[in-house]
Design a protein around this motif. Sequence first.
Motif, PDB file in Angstrom:
ATOM      1  N   HIS A 244      -2.689   3.306  -2.868  1.00  0.00           N
ATOM      2  CA  HIS A 244      -2.665   3.968  -4.173  1.00  0.00           C
ATOM      3  C   HIS A 244      -1.267   3.898  -4.776  1.00  0.00           C
ATOM      4  O   HIS A 244      -1.099   3.559  -5.966  1.00  0.00           O
ATOM      5  CB  HIS A 244      -3.109   5.417  -4.021  1.00  0.00           C
ATOM      6  N   GLU A 245      -0.252   4.184  -3.998  1.00  0.00           N
ATOM      7  CA  GLU A 245       1.122   4.121  -4.487  1.00  0.00           C
ATOM      8  C   GLU A 245       1.485   2.700  -4.902  1.00  0.00           C
ATOM      9  O   GLU A 245       2.182   2.493  -5.906  1.00  0.00           O
ATOM     10  CB  GLU A 245       2.079   4.610  -3.394  1.00  0.00           C
ATOM     11  N   PHE A 246       1.017   1.740  -4.138  1.00  0.00           N
ATOM     12  CA  PHE A 246       1.288   0.342  -4.474  1.00  0.00           C
ATOM     13  C   PHE A 246       0.687  -0.010  -5.826  1.00  0.00           C
ATOM     14  O   PHE A 246       1.355  -0.620  -6.685  1.00  0.00           O
ATOM     15  CB  PHE A 246       0.720  -0.561  -3.380  1.00  0.00           C
ATOM     16  N   LEU A 247      -0.563   0.357  -6.051  1.00  0.00           N
ATOM     17  CA  LEU A 247      -1.232   0.002  -7.302  1.00  0.00           C
ATOM     18  C   LEU A 247      -0.623   0.720  -8.494  1.00  0.00           C
ATOM     19  O   LEU A 247      -0.523   0.153  -9.590  1.00  0.00           O
ATOM     20  CB  LEU A 247      -2.729   0.312  -7.200  1.00  0.00           C
ATOM     21  N   VAL A 248      -0.212   1.979  -8.309  1.00  0.00           N
ATOM     22  CA  VAL A 248       0.393   2.732  -9.400  1.00  0.00           C
ATOM     23  C   VAL A 248       1.665   2.043  -9.894  1.00  0.00           C
ATOM     24  O   VAL A 248       1.980   2.066 -11.092  1.00  0.00           O
ATOM     25  CB  VAL A 248       0.706   4.173  -8.934  1.00  0.00           C
ATOM     26  N   ALA A 249       2.379   1.384  -8.986  1.00  0.00           N
ATOM     27  CA  ALA A 249       3.659   0.757  -9.344  1.00  0.00           C
ATOM     28  C   ALA A 249       3.512  -0.631  -9.943  1.00  0.00           C
ATOM     29  O   ALA A 249       4.504  -1.222 -10.384  1.00  0.00           O
ATOM     30  CB  ALA A 249       4.553   0.685  -8.093  1.00  0.00           C
ATOM     31  N   GLN A 250       2.285  -1.160 -10.004  1.00  0.00           N
ATOM     32  CA  GLN A 250       2.103  -2.551 -10.440  1.00  0.00           C
ATOM     33  C   GLN A 250       1.972  -2.683 -11.951  1.00  0.00           C
ATOM     34  O   GLN A 250       1.557  -1.758 -12.650  1.00  0.00           O
ATOM     35  CB  GLN A 250       0.866  -3.159  -9.772  1.00  0.00           C
ATOM     36  N   GLU A 251       2.292  -3.873 -12.424  1.00  0.00           N
ATOM     37  CA  GLU A 251       1.994  -4.261 -13.800  1.00  0.00           C
ATOM     38  C   GLU A 251       0.563  -4.790 -13.842  1.00  0.00           C
ATOM     39  O   GLU A 251       0.136  -5.528 -12.950  1.00  0.00           O
ATOM     40  CB  GLU A 251       2.956  -5.351 -14.262  1.00  0.00           C
ATOM     41  N   TRP A 252      -0.184  -4.408 -14.874  1.00  0.00           N
ATOM     42  CA  TRP A 252      -1.570  -4.860 -15.042  1.00  0.00           C
ATOM     43  C   TRP A 252      -1.585  -5.797 -16.253  1.00  0.00           C
ATOM     44  O   TRP A 252      -1.520  -5.354 -17.395  1.00  0.00           O
ATOM     45  CB  TRP A 252      -2.502  -3.673 -15.273  1.00  0.00           C
TER      46      TRP A 252
END
Length: 426
Positions: free
Chosen positions: A348-356
Amino acid sequence: KIEANLLELSLFNCHQFACHGPEVFSKRENLPCMGQRFSPCGGILCRKRKLRGVGVGQRRTNMTTFASLDDSPVTSDEEGGDPDWAFLSEQLNPATLAALRVHKGLEVEAPTHRICESSGPSKSHVPVAVSVSALEAIISRLSGADFAQTAASEGRLQFSPDAHRSLLLDQECGDSAASKRVLETQGVLRLNRCLPAEVCDALLLSVNKSLDKAISDENPCFDRAAGFGQVLERRNRYDMMLEPTEEILAALSQLLGADAKLGQLFQEVFANDTDAPFSELSSLISDKGAQRQQLHPDNAFQEVCPFFTTFVALQDITPEMGPTVFLPETNTEACHDAFNSKESGATHEFLVAQEWATPLLRKGDVQVLDSRTIHAATANTSGRRALFYFTLQNPLCVDLGKKGVTPTIDPGSILPGISMNLSDFR
């Protein structure tokens, strides 16, 4: 509903016992509870739970890893070993056992007797084959609910107020070497105006005609034997393999010729080695009602990218058509480790930090994908979206499919008997 829940509970209990022994029941937290779901791959899938890693049926490898978006523990066959099928054969009736084996892709010996017999003088017989089909459908439905929940959770992350969203823009870098650097670092590259509009129109007409014919058949079939590849979230989504017709070959010549932007890019990426076989020649189509896919890479991580897939837009793509979302710079080992992490909350933390990043391609634009980059198609709420695509095997990936070194390679979306190479178009 009751029968499905009972089946879910009995399958989970027998499977856990077969994989882990009686100690699995010694702790209360290991028991299934309301809201948990049985995973045919070997455990319980709680709310927001999914199988992660390489996309199931996503054309490249059969290596799948597991992780969670929440704080729940992960259980899987990989952790507990293969099920004790002898034990399961004693505990499950023949139809349930066969359904479980069918769902796990294993061979099934057709039982010779029937089930569901009443004790009265008039007995009601249900053929085992019918029961197997019904039970396997229940397992698929229970499993599919969790995939859909996870995809929805990822969608909420993508469109949350704090998410870093962007449009994947054209990389007019000035030269192919600069484009190569973008592809290597970002894991995805967009190039505009690579195929003339009239060529796209002709391909779109041909693709639509072939798909509409397949859909309208009296008994439509979308398996590999019928020329369709596997794809995540298959409802209203099709991976239709293409014959190398004259118009297809002409389009490829325009895309991959020595003077074309895309051709020059691959010349740079492959270090002038044109011995790059086609592993896929297909079309990816979604109709209205196609649901959002889970995020996934097409390959488990390996040091050298084994495949590059080029998607060509045959029409202008709008947000409502369900364009693909990419997570740039996720073609690295560190990103794969974080994405597949079993630590509480890590994914979850990884995905929150990503650019979409979402490329709203126009007709004739292309996007090139490093097969290790994490991505997913979004939900189609308007009308048909059609992409022509092909995949080239990287000639610089010398350990491709080597046992114990890289993932084994499943057949890609290409019709049997087709042998094509990048050098054919140079």
